[in-house]
Every structure is written in C-alpha cells, then in structure tokens.
Design an enzyme around this catalytic site. Structure first.
Site, PDB file in Angstrom:
ATOM      1  N   LYS A   1      -2.152  -1.455  -3.823  1.00  0.00           N
ATOM      2  CA  LYS A   1      -3.036  -0.296  -3.748  1.00  0.00           C
ATOM      3  C   LYS A   1      -2.224   0.989  -3.833  1.00  0.00           C
ATOM      4  O   LYS A   1      -1.225   1.091  -3.128  1.00  0.00           O
ATOM      5  CB  LYS A   1      -3.778  -0.351  -2.411  1.00  0.00           C
ATOM      6  CG  LYS A   1      -4.695   0.811  -2.166  1.00  0.00           C
ATOM      7  CD  LYS A   1      -5.294   0.723  -0.791  1.00  0.00           C
ATOM      8  CE  LYS A   1      -6.005   2.029  -0.514  1.00  0.00           C
ATOM      9  NZ  LYS A   1      -6.318   2.208   0.859  1.00  0.00           N
TER      10      LYS A   1
ATOM     11  N   LYS B   1       0.860  -1.188   0.000  1.00  0.00           N
ATOM     12  CA  LYS B   1       0.000   0.000   0.000  1.00  0.00           C
ATOM     13  C   LYS B   1       0.892   1.232   0.000  1.00  0.00           C
ATOM     14  O   LYS B   1       1.724   1.416   0.889  1.00  0.00           O
ATOM     15  CB  LYS B   1      -0.890  -0.014   1.236  1.00  0.00           C
ATOM     16  CG  LYS B   1      -1.758   1.226   1.373  1.00  0.00           C
ATOM     17  CD  LYS B   1      -2.714   1.092   2.544  1.00  0.00           C
ATOM     18  CE  LYS B   1      -3.550   2.344   2.702  1.00  0.00           C
ATOM     19  NZ  LYS B   1      -4.484   2.233   3.835  1.00  0.00           N
TER      20      LYS B   1
END
Ligand code: PBG
Length: 344
Positions: free
Chosen positions: A266, A213
């Site tokens: 992400k 992320k």
C-alpha cells in the site's frame, strides 16, 4: 525496405476478439474489496467530499448497501469506523458496541456470505490521531514497559500498543469479522494479534496484514474520510520510506513468519514494482490498496474534463493486477464491477 523480422505484433491486435484471445490479465469483480466508512447516527449516507462517490454510512443503512455490493459479485468489504468520541487509548476501538462491531453484526446478519474485513489500527480512535499509544500522553500508556523507558515523551510506544491491537482484533472477531487487517505498522503486530485471536478461540479468523505500508502523501483524502490525521508529527517512525523496496521484502517475510494469511502492499500504483517483488518472492496471496489519493486524483481530473474516469480506473486496476496483486482494495469496486458487467 529495411530488414523486417517475421513477427508482426499488429496481427494479433486486428480485432476485438483477437485482442481478447491474447489478453494476459482480466479483471473481475472477484478481485475487489470495497472500503466502507461507518459513523454513528441513523439514516446517514453522507458523501465524502475528497472521495466523490464514497460515503459515510450509519449502521442502519449497511444491510442495503451490503446487499448491493454482494449483488455486484464483489466478495468482500473492509470497514473503517469513526467513533463517537476519541481518547488517548481509543476505547471505542475494542468496545462491544463500538461502531465497527455494530457494523460487522449488521452486515453479517443481512448478507452472511459477504466477507467482512476490519481495519485494526488506533489512529481513527485516538485523540492524538496516532497509530499507537504515545509516551507521556495523559492516560496514553497506563504502564510503560521496560523496553520503552529510555524513549522521549511523544514517542509512539510499540509493545504497549500490541496489547490494544490484540483486544481490538478479538472484539472484531467476536462481532463476526472473517479477517482482521492490522494497518498500524507496529513491529510484532501480526504475532500479537495471531496469539490474541488463538487464545480467545478465534483460530479460524485470518489476518490480512498491511505488511508493506508506505508513509505516503497519497493517503490525504482518506484522512478526511476517517478523520484520522495525526495531531502532531507524522507516521514516518512506523510506516515505510517510499525510497525502499528491498525493505518491503523483509517486512513481508516477517509478517508471514508471524502468521499473516494475506500480505498487502500500500499504496498500489506508485509501488507496482513492490507488488511484483512480493508476488515473486512469496507464495502467499498479495493484496494491493489502490488508496484514496490514487482515486481522488482521477476523480478531480475527470471533473476538469482532462481524463476519462472509467478508462483510467480500469487501466489502473488492470495494471495493479498485472503487477501481481491477487486482490485490490479500491474505492472503484462498485463502479468497476458495473463497468465490467456492461462490457460482458
Ligand atoms: C490507517 C489507515 C490509513 C489508510 C488505511 N488505513 C491511513 C493512514 O495510514 O494514515 C489509508 C487508506 C487510503 O488512503 O485510502 N488506519
């Protein structure tokens, strides 16, 4: 005429059926996970201004919405909660009657087969808006572990936070979550949650880890939706540097070693190379989060009449899948399922 090789790519593009026959990637509603934002109150369905077409829902409204989602053949939702009040630890995060716990029960009662995933992080619940406990915040860290003693005030405490994450995961599992999705990028979070779940009798509950992320500006609209911007500082001490790809492989390897069942990259569109690298390096399911900023940009451009939303959305989702994602968390899940249905 100049030399022409025998292969003429246009032959296979001459009709829609030929194009369908040679298509390498096809989207299906089964690829999507739909994010839902849950708030306290009754009869609330409030559009999120920065994410048109997505809403804040009160728990009583969720059964109908869950039925609609399941009816569109979307297999899963991921829940984000907005608590009634915030404090340095984020107590509602692991309360039995917390907003997410209520939402999980309501959805599972109404549509048991819909897979329910819960986001596990502190930032929506803490008054400072950070993803972990903060050294020196009033009540923020009841007991600072020896490993944190030399750190300056204001540091996000890692190992102290793990204990809270374990409690949150257990309370979500107790409410009926099928998968928990730790998104806080704390070191050791997957191992801590796996151990907590196993010890509490939830060995069957899986972990979808936000493994790679990035510290991304594309989360802007979400922070409106979840009311979770950090009150001071930023998230660069735990989320990844957008400049790094090899490091993503180390993050993913670590999460798999710690017990992750599914690993996520992400955001999605600006990180297709990372999705591809993770796909090729690991034999685990890969999720990609088509984040709020990726969605909001297209919505805004479509409103201006500069792009066609449907075409851009389907192209984006296809590209994410082509890069190697097995599943896509997307705010277009319902729309895309309808568009795909219409296309037959
Ligand atoms: C953290 C979390 C965030 C998102 C999902 N989980 C925000 C953040 O890290 O600041 C972003 C999702 C999106 O932008 O769509 N709980």
């Amino acid at each position: 005429m100049s030399h022409f090789p025998a292969y003429r790519p246009r032959r296979l593009r001459m009709s829609e059926n030929l194009r369908r026959m040679v298509r390498e990637t096809t989207l299906s509603p089964a690829d999507f996970i739909y994010p839902l934002f849950v708030v306290h109150g009754r009869k609330v369905k409030r559009e999120i201004p920065s994410m048109p077409g997505n809403y804040h829902w009160s728990v009583d409204m969720l059964p109908r919405e869950a039925e609609e989602i399941a009816h569109l053949s979307i297999p899963a939702v991921i829940l984000f909660g907005l608590p009634a009040s915030k404090d340095p630890v984020g107590l509602e995060n692991f309360a039995d009657d917390g907003i997410v716990q209520q939402a999980v029960r309501a959805i599972k009662d109404a549509v048991p087969e819909l897979t329910v995933i819960t986001d596990v992080c502190l930032c929506e619940y803490t008054d400072h808006g950070h993803c972990g406990l903060i050294k020196g915040e009033r009540g923020g860290s009841p007991r600072v572990l020896p490993s944190s003693q030399g750190l300056p005030e204001g540091t996000i405490l890692n190992d102290e936070t793990l204990e809270v994450l374990g409690k949150v995961a257990i309370s979500h599992a107790r409410a009926g979550a099928d998968l928990v999705a730790p998104s806080g990028m704390m070191d050791g979070m997957v191992a801590a949650i796996r151990q907590a779940l196993d010890e509490a009798g939830f060995a069957h509950v899986g972990i979808l880890s936000y493994a790679a992320k990035y510290a991304s500006a594309f989360y802007g609209p979400f922070r409106d939706a979840a009311q979770s911007p950090p009150r001071f500082g930023d998230r660069r001490s735990h989320q990844m540097d957008p400049a790094n790809a090899r490091e993503a492989l180390r993050e993913v390897a670590l999460d798999i070693e710690e017990g992750a069942d599914i690993v996520m990259v992400k955001p999605a569109l600006p990180y297709l190379d990372v999705i591809r690298m993770v796909r090729e390096a690991f034999a685990y399911p890969v999720a990609a989060y088509n984040v709020s900023g990726e969605y909001a940009m297209v919505k805004a451009a479509a409103r201006m009449g500069w792009m066609d939303e449907r075409s851009v959305a389907l192209e984006s989702l296809t590209a994410i899948k082509r890069a190697g994602a097995d599943m896509i968390l997307t705010y277009w899940a319902k729309d895309a399922a309808r568009w795909l249905r219409a296309e037959g």
